[in-house]
Design a protein around this motif. Structure first.
Motif, PDB file in Angstrom:
ATOM      1  N   HIS A 105       6.745   0.102 -12.680  1.00 20.09           N
ATOM      2  CA  HIS A 105       6.404   0.131 -11.253  1.00 20.09           C
ATOM      3  C   HIS A 105       4.951   0.537 -11.023  1.00 20.09           C
ATOM      4  N   ASP A 140      10.702   4.869  -4.197  1.00 23.81           N
ATOM      5  CA  ASP A 140      10.642   3.437  -3.864  1.00 23.81           C
ATOM      6  C   ASP A 140      11.436   2.626  -4.877  1.00 23.81           C
ATOM      7  N   LYS A 141      11.327   3.025  -6.145  1.00 16.51           N
ATOM      8  CA  LYS A 141      12.063   2.303  -7.201  1.00 16.51           C
ATOM      9  C   LYS A 141      13.574   2.398  -6.949  1.00 16.51           C
ATOM     10  N   SER A 143      15.097   3.205  -4.211  1.00 13.23           N
ATOM     11  CA  SER A 143      15.464   2.593  -2.923  1.00 13.23           C
ATOM     12  C   SER A 143      15.365   1.078  -2.955  1.00 13.23           C
ATOM     13  N   ARG A 144      14.977   0.534  -4.113  1.00  7.38           N
ATOM     14  CA  ARG A 144      14.895  -0.917  -4.318  1.00  7.38           C
ATOM     15  C   ARG A 144      13.855  -1.600  -3.434  1.00  7.38           C
ATOM     16  N   ARG A 145      12.759  -0.878  -3.187  1.00  8.00           N
ATOM     17  CA  ARG A 145      11.640  -1.539  -2.507  1.00  8.00           C
ATOM     18  C   ARG A 145      10.354  -1.375  -3.335  1.00  8.00           C
ATOM     19  N   ILE A 147       7.393  -1.904  -6.197  1.00  3.60           N
ATOM     20  CA  ILE A 147       6.657  -3.120  -6.562  1.00  3.60           C
ATOM     21  C   ILE A 147       6.312  -3.028  -8.048  1.00  3.60           C
ATOM     22  N   ASP A 151       5.534  -8.467 -10.188  1.00  2.26           N
ATOM     23  CA  ASP A 151       5.208  -8.916  -8.829  1.00  2.26           C
ATOM     24  C   ASP A 151       3.709  -9.162  -8.674  1.00  2.26           C
ATOM     25  N   LYS A 161       5.592  -8.077  -0.347  1.00  2.00           N
ATOM     26  CA  LYS A 161       6.238  -6.791  -0.614  1.00  2.00           C
ATOM     27  C   LYS A 161       5.383  -5.611  -0.165  1.00  2.00           C
ATOM     28  N   ASN A 164       5.304  -5.257   3.601  1.00  2.00           N
ATOM     29  CA  ASN A 164       6.583  -4.736   4.066  1.00  2.00           C
ATOM     30  C   ASN A 164       6.706  -3.226   3.780  1.00  2.00           C
ATOM     31  N   ASN A 165       6.285  -2.838   2.582  1.00  6.04           N
ATOM     32  CA  ASN A 165       6.376  -1.430   2.187  1.00  6.04           C
ATOM     33  C   ASN A 165       5.511  -0.523   3.041  1.00  6.04           C
ATOM     34  N   ILE A 168       7.238  -0.056   6.316  1.00  2.00           N
ATOM     35  CA  ILE A 168       8.392   0.867   6.238  1.00  2.00           C
ATOM     36  C   ILE A 168       7.920   2.313   6.055  1.00  2.00           C
TER      37      ILE A 168
END
Ligand code: GDP
Ligand code: IMO
Ligand code: MG
Length: 421
Positions: A105, A140-141, A143-145, A147, A151, A161, A164-165, A168
């Motif tokens: 990540h 983040d990892k 929570s499945r958001r 990167i 990617d 991504k 979006n992140n 959020i």
């Protein structure tokens, strides 16, 4: 020497993992990191030159090795590139020697900002993190958001991504001090710079094992900072103990593996959290000065205290060390009496292991074993027999308490300052 050797921190970190990795690296083809990020600080001395590694495995100084940063790590790209440039400036070759997992990540600057905000929000209950953004990136990892490096290789996906992140996380934390458009340009460049380094390290490592290559797996942080096994919540956000090595690399436990636990001859801890053998007195101050106990990452003074065999037995149970590297025993020279914690009692009852509850831990009384010290300089000793008898007895007592062979004994910072027993 086993085909796969694992080096793990057996206490609260900074035990001296980097030094042994550097020493052993000449015997290995591949050196890896599998968990954590730039919260780690591994110091290696070559002569008078000090090298500190945060993300790159400490085995990079041996020019024959290939270094792998596994999927379990969280990587701040700018810090990684700084480390690479620093090595280049010292004429250490880095091309085709450093590979990053495409499943690892990316840690962004906003993770550091959030780390600071979370610590502030926790107030008195703050963890004392390194503020390197480790916790928020792993959040983040999970929570499945998050990167990942794969990617970054697919620009449109990356851009979608990250936009979006940022949206959020701004809703959650307010200003992230992150200029998205400017950062996107930076990451476009990074995607080109890192292209050759980002590979499927799971495939690479498994193929290498099949081919009979040798692997040295460098642990970062330490068991008592493990999010499952450590002094939760005063821990890091990954699994620096044995399980994290396998998860963080995508390899399975193999037959021909040796696990080396790194044990400092006394105890230190950086950041907040319980530390039953801490010496907030002249003994602690003495250890801090003699041992140079200031964080390699943050420069914070490390808290210092006596060796804790209750903690080490728990550490042994979880990680199952085959052998121990006892480090910094030279730093105990000159102390008249040495103490080792051997039991914890709560309300008169002896505990049978390290407790989960910090409240229980707080109410415990520590029983110490006292051993006589030595005052002869041991930093030039190169075999066990040369050590003063009280020093030998201290080492043998740790072996007895941990039920584990101490093979390596560190007597100074340099590569050559090690005894093989
Ligand atoms: P790591 O994070 O586990 O790699 O440990 P650090 O590098 O953060 O901290 C250990 C410090 O102790 C480093 O400055 C090492 O150079 C130093 N060190 C390691 N082994 C020995 C030893 O046997 N004796 C002495 N005096 N210093 C040591
Ligand atoms: P090495 O690999 C010592 C500690 C921090 C803090 C807690 C959580 O050099 O042994 P984090 O930034 O990870 O969220 O902080 O964990 N910590 C370490 N302490 N050595 C380390 O690594 C550490 N890595 C994390 O001080 O208390
Ligand atoms: Mg360290």
């Amino acid at each position: 020497m086993s085909q796969i050797t694992i080096i793990l921190g057996a206490q609260w970190g900074d035990e001296g993992k980097g030094k042994l990795v550097d020493i052993l690296s000449e015997k290995f083809d591949i050196i890896t990191r599998s968990a954590g990020g730039a919260n780690a600080g591994h110091s290696v001395y070559i002569g008078d030159q000090k090298h500190v590694f945060h993300l790159i495995p400490s085995g990079i100084l041996n020019n024959k090795t290939v270094c792998v940063i596994g999927n379990g790590c969280v990587i701040h790209i700018e810090t990684l590139l700084e480390e690479i440039n620093n090595l280049k400036s010292k004429n250490i070759k880095t091309e085709n020697r450093i590979f990053i997992s495409d499943r690892a990540h990316i840690l962004f600057d906003y993770h550091k900002v959030i780390d600071g905000k979370q610590e502030e929000m926790k107030g008195k209950l703050s963890v004392g993190t390194t503020k390197r953004g480790i916790g928020p990136c792993y959040e983040d990892k999970i929570s499945r958001r998050g990167i990942r490096f794969c990617d970054l290789m697919e620009w449109e996906i990356f851009e979608e991504k990250i936009r979006n992140n940022v949206k959020i996380l701004s809703q959650m934390y307010g200003d992230l001090e992150f200029d998205l458009e400017k950062e996107l340009n930076k990451y476009k460049e990074y995607s080109k710079t890192l292209k050759e380094m980002i590979i499927d390290t799971t495939f690479y490592l498994n193929a290498s094992i099949q081919e009979g290559k040798t692997l040295l797996l460098e642990g970062a942080n330490a068991i008592m900072l493990d999010v499952d096994h450590g002094t939760y919540p005063y821990v890091t956000s990954s699994n620096p103990s044995i399980g994290g090595i396998y998860t963080g690399l995508g390899i399975a436990p193999q037959k021909n593996t040796e696990v080396i636990g790194i044990v400092k001859a006394y105890t230190t801890r950086v950041g907040a959290g319980p530390f039953p053998t801490e010496q907030e007195n002249e003994i602690g101050e003495h250890l801090r000065q003699v041992g140079g106990e200031y964080g390699s990452t943050t420069g914070r003074p490390r808290r210092c205290g006596w060796l804790d065999a209750v903690m080490l037995k728990y550490s042994m149970a979880v990680n199952h060390y085959d052998i121990i590297n006892l480090t910094k025993i030279d730093c105990l020279t000159g102390l008249k009496t040495l103490k080792i914690a051997v039991s914890y009692y709560r309300k008169g009852e002896k505990l049978n292991s390290w407790p989960a509850s910090l409240q229980v831990l707080k109410e415990c009384e520590v029983e110490y074993l006292e051993l006589p010290g030595w005052d002869i300089d041991i930093s030039a000793c190169r075999n066990f027999e040369e050590l003063p008898v009280n020093c030998k007895n201290y080492i043998l007592k740790i072996e007895e308490l941990m039920q584990c062979r101490i093979k390596y004994i560190g007597v100074g910072v340099r590569r050559d300052q090690i005894i093989i027993k």
